[in-house]
Design an enzyme around this catalytic site. Structure first.
Site, PDB file in Angstrom:
ATOM      1  CG  LEU A  54      -2.044  -0.957   1.365  1.00 22.60           C
ATOM      2  CD1 LEU A  54      -2.778  -0.736   2.684  1.00 22.60           C
ATOM      3  CD2 LEU A  54      -3.009  -0.839   0.194  1.00 22.60           C
ATOM      4  CG  ASP A  55       0.725   4.244  -3.071  1.00 16.38           C
ATOM      5  OD1 ASP A  55       1.583   3.417  -3.435  1.00 16.38           O
ATOM      6  OD2 ASP A  55      -0.047   4.832  -3.845  1.00 16.38           O
ATOM      7  NE  ARG A  56       5.679   7.744   5.316  1.00 20.26           N
ATOM      8  CZ  ARG A  56       6.848   8.237   5.699  1.00 20.26           C
ATOM      9  NH1 ARG A  56       7.800   8.441   4.809  1.00 20.26           N
ATOM     10  NH2 ARG A  56       7.080   8.516   6.963  1.00 20.26           N
TER      11      ARG A  56
END
Length: 262
Positions: A54-56
């Site tokens: 997941l993107d930050r």
């Protein structure tokens, strides 16, 4: 700091990642000391291996394997698109009720993370389905062209897993996700910071559906949005829409006729 476990068995553990938390140690932020992988390892008392990313700035459901063998099996499941992924997003404008975008995405290289990647890699297939769950029109002129501002709560289903796919696809549709500082609209991001005290990316990984990599049993996982996301939906009058989306994850059961499980 701890992390919320939403599912665990002998082979897997799923957690609800907070926005702003890296999945694992990265050159993107060499000074960060907290990671979802380490927090999950501490919570279960053993090694875990990331099955996906997941993107930050994205919050929500993150699945780990407890062994390298199960991790490899999960990687194959994700690579072969045998997973149904569901996200919630708050986007600018009135998103059409439903639709499907098939729009290839060129590979965007990061100076550090993609230093060894092929700069001439062709655009990759990228497909996203969506459903609009709720809309609101606010009496604020965020842009000079309009006296009011409109927003939608959307349920997103990426059929492929390209880098920043949902953020880039929604921007392509001219309905960028609020809080997206890379692909979004700075005016609306600033409005949400100043009006609602919300500076995060309003994208949440709500659910995963797949066959268990060991038992082959149907596995349906969910992670509820965090308090900030939920409180904002309440303030925008979307409490029932959000509750309906969460209830659907619980009540609708597991769709065995979906192509991901054929």
């Amino acid at each position: 700091m701890s992390i919320g476990i939403v599912y665990q068995d002998d082979w897997l553990v799923a957690v609800n990642k907070a926005p702003g938390l890296l999945v694992h140690r990265s050159w993107l932020d060499r000074h960060e000391t907290r990671f979802a992988l380490q927090l999950t390892r501490d919570a279960v008392g053993g090694h875990v291996y990331a099955a996906h990313r997941l993107d930050r700035p994205t919050s929500g459901l993150l699945l780990f394997a407890k062994s390298p063998e199960v991790a490899r099996s999960l990687a194959e499941i994700f690579a072969e698109r045998r997973v149904e992924k569901t996200y919630l997003a708050l986007v600018r404008g009135y998103l059409p009720e439903q639709g499907r975008l098939d729009y290839p995405l060129a590979h965007r290289l990061d100076d550090i993370a993609d230093a060894l990647a092929d700069p001439d890699k062709p655009a990759q297939e990228a497909v996203t389905r969506w459903h609009s769950l709720a809309r609101v029109e606010l009496p604020f002129a965020v842009s000079k062209q309009h006296a009011t501002s409109r927003y939608s709560l959307a349920r997103l289903h990426p059929e492929t897993g390209r880098k920043h796919q949902l953020r880039r696809h929604l921007a392509h549709l001219r309905h960028p996700i609020v809080g997206d500082t890379t692909h979004g609209d700075g005016r609306h991001n600033r409005f949400f910071r100043e009006r609602f005290g919300c500076g995060r990316l309003l994208l949440h990984a709500l659910g995963l559906e797949l066959r268990h990599p060991v038992t082959a049993a149907p596995l349906r996982l969910s992670a509820a949005p965090d308090h900030d996301f939920t409180a904002l939906c309440d303030e925008l009058g979307w409490r029932n829409a959000l509750a309906g989306a969460l209830a659907d994850r619980v009540e609708s059961g597991f769709s065995t006729d979906h192509r991901a499980f054929a």
